[in-house]
Design a protein around this motif. Structure first.
Motif: not given
Length: 622
Positions: A594-622
């Motif tokens: 998990p990455i902070a969704s609110v941060a003053y550090n621009a690098k943290v915000c950038e990492a949060y965006q990349k992480n959100s993109e990866q989460k779009e690829r997560q699957r449920y195998h049902l």
């Protein structure tokens, strides 16, 4: 008239444990190799006294209660769960020091018996030294902390209770499906009480380890799924090794051509140079393993519990039509990923499937592509192993030199930090028991204690313990135990000047390694970003009695490895790494943190965006 023998509770426990054996495939061996222990007022007059009277049940003196449980678990792993140790500690801190390693044993499905001392059952002297008092329950002690990390837990408050409890202890410890840490809490006064125990309790007993097969209907359905799959993939976990199924897996792969990716616990299930060996699976995986995982329409999990590293946080398997077959002795794991569950022994199940799959093979192109990835990856390993500078070493280059000097049957052992990921990708496994990385709990401090247990289990093999400075500082004292008992370890002590793995993770989250280096407090910034701390780990190791060799260049390190082979006592090779030369991730090598969704550090915000993109690829195998 019933025959009895009068013993203390502690004496009865040790006598009982000494008579227990296990049998599998016609081989019978004693289940307990002895008892690790540290004595205090909560066990010295009970279990301690019993061990002094029964030297056949050998006592081993440890330096840390957590370490002795790690050693027992590592021993059990090397013995494929067919042998283990008991571990005894005093009450209070002695007992709870075992808690971390108990969790590690249970998570890794490894049998270890814990015998912690407990407070007085009579309660006459409450509160005893080191006793936790509870305002709402007089029956609560710190040993209740072991309940969630134990597969069986009991507290003996009357002597005759052990007659019923001890068979339950062995039932769980020897069960491949249920095993883990077992805790038998022993109030210090009850340990010393006598009782006329039935003599039958101490007769030799052998626990049979079966190789159960799944239901035939499910086997037939699994065969049908395999025959119709176009891109099947095997994920080999630790259950392959515990079941001693490596040879069966190789026959299965040779006949069918289905390629294999390996978890941390399953690495070594197939030799690294087998044409269908894709190497490491998941977040620390190789390119071939991750490509094949993303395309697979059928995943055959064998003895794996599908940790987030194996599934790349559920982004590894991207085929919309992917389904799963799981071969596992434990139903809990067999049903994961909504799989067709083949609950049974890995070796027996593979043999049964092989008979039913006569004539089946994957397409020639699919098989050839796996071989291409295998050979391509081996070239990358060779490149990673090749030193780039004459005066410094990267972690990958250190691994390469150790791999080169180690014999095929030798063992590399690790647990935490950045080393496990690099070892998972780079170590060329040539023996099913040659790779020993504890990554179920990834417990810092496991390395040296685990190395001791592995060496005790396989004294003819060299055990190469690879440990970073952070883990070394947490738990290194059992270097003394290895010297005391004459079990030589070769310890590769790598100084990264801090928490290298978490430092890298911190930077990937935009946090620039905050709080992960061993640096002095900077009075101007108020942060820990001053000069490097003047810690001398080589001298630390010497103070514990180890032979210490220092290496700073590739030539020095190679020479030290050669010398270490000739020593007769535990030897530490101290080396610093060029931290900037890191191994890359490959394919879908993602791990969700998990990455902070609110941060003053621009690098943290950038990492949060990349992480959100990866989460779009997560699957449920049902």
């Amino acid at each position: 008239m019933k025959k009895t023998v009068t013993l203390t509770v502690a004496q009865a426990i040790i006598q009982y444990l000494d008579q227990q054996s296990v049998e599998r495939d016609g081989e019978i061996n004693k289940f307990f190799a002895g008892c690790f222990g540290i004595f205090g007022h909560g066990n010295v007059g009970g279990i301690g006294q019993a061990l002094s009277e029964y030297p056949n049940f050998r006592y081993y003196q440890s330096r840390n209660e957590q370490a002795m449980v790690h050693a027992a678990a590592a021993y059990a792993r090397m013995k494929n769960r067919m042998e283990t140790f008991a571990c005894t500690a005093s009450i209070g801190p002695g007992a709870t020091n075992m808690l971390t390693a108990a969790a590690s044993a249970t998570i890794n499905r490894l049998p270890v018996l814990l015998l912690p001392g407990d407070t007085f059952a009579t309660r006459h002297v409450d509160p005893a030294l080191q006793q936790l008092e509870s305002f709402h329950s007089a029956d609560l002690s710190v040993n209740d902390c072991f309940r969630p990390v134990s597969r069986f837990w009991d507290r003996i408050t009357r002597p005759e209770q052990v007659i019923a409890s001890l068979p339950q202890v062995l039932r769980v410890l020897t069960s491949p499906a249920e095993t883990g840490a077992v805790t038998l809490c022993l109030p210090q006064d009850v340990q010393t009480e006598s009782f006329a125990f039935p003599i039958e309790l101490f007769e030799p007993k052998t626990w049979f380890i079966a190789r159960p097969l799944p239901d035939t209907t499910l086997l037939d359905r699994a065969v049908a799924k395999i025959r119709t799959a176009r891109k099947p993939l095997i994920v080999a976990g630790g259950g392959v090794l515990y079941s001693e199924a490596s040879a069966a897996l190789q026959r299965f792969v040779d006949q069918t051509g289905i390629p294999v990716a390996e978890t941390f616990a399953g690495k070594g299930a197939l030799r690294y140079d087998h044409p269908q060996a894709l190497g490491a699976a998941g977040a620390t995986g190789t390119e071939g393993a991750n490509v094949y995982a993303a395309e697979a329409d059928l995943v055959i999990g064998i003895g794996t519990r599908y940790s987030d590293f194996t599934t790349a946080s559920n982004t590894a398997f991207q085929n919309d039509a992917v389904t799963f077959i799981n071969i596992n002795i434990t139903a809990f794991d067999a049903y994961k990923q909504s799989a067709l569950p083949l609950v049974g022994d890995a070796r027996a199940t593979l043999e049964a499937l092989l008979l039913r799959l006569e004539g089946y093979q994957v397409d020639a192109d699919y098989r050839a592509r796996a071989q291409f990835f295998n050979e391509q990856w081996d070239q990358r390993v060779t490149a990673a192993y090749t030193p780039l500078a004459a005066d410094s070493l990267s972690q990958a280059e250190i691994i390469g030199l150790v791999n080169e000097y180690a014999a095929p049957e030798d063992v590399v052992l690790c647990a935490a930090g950045s080393l496990p990921g690099d070892l998972h990708k780079l170590w060329r496994t040539r023996d099913p028991k040659g790779f020993h990385v504890e990554y179920g709990y990834s417990c810092m401090g496991y390395e040296i204690a685990g190395g001791l247990g592995a060496k005790m289990a396989t004294p003819s093999r060299e055990v190469y313990v690879m440990v970073g400075d952070a883990s070394f500082l947490m738990l290194s004292a059992d270097i003394i135990t290895s010297i005391q008992e004459g079990y030589k370890l070769i310890i590769i002590l790598i100084n990264n000047h801090g928490y290298a793995s978490i430092g890298g993770l911190s930077r990937s989250l935009g946090m620039e390694g905050f709080g992960t280096q061993y640096r002095a407090r900077n009075n101007e910034s108020g942060q820990l970003d001053g000069g490097l701390l003047p810690v001398n780990l080589a001298e630390n190791a010497r103070s514990l009695g180890a032979i210490v060799l220092e290496a700073h260049r590739p030539d020095d390190f190679a020479e030290a490895l050669q010398v270490a082979k000739t020593t007769d006592s535990t030897t530490v090779i101290y080396v610093e790494t060029a931290g900037e030369r890191k191994m890359a991730g490959y394919g879908h090598a993602w791990w969700e943190v998990p990455i902070a969704s609110v941060a003053y550090n621009a690098k943290v915000c950038e990492a949060y965006q990349k992480n959100s993109e990866q989460k779009e690829r997560q699957r449920y195998h049902l």
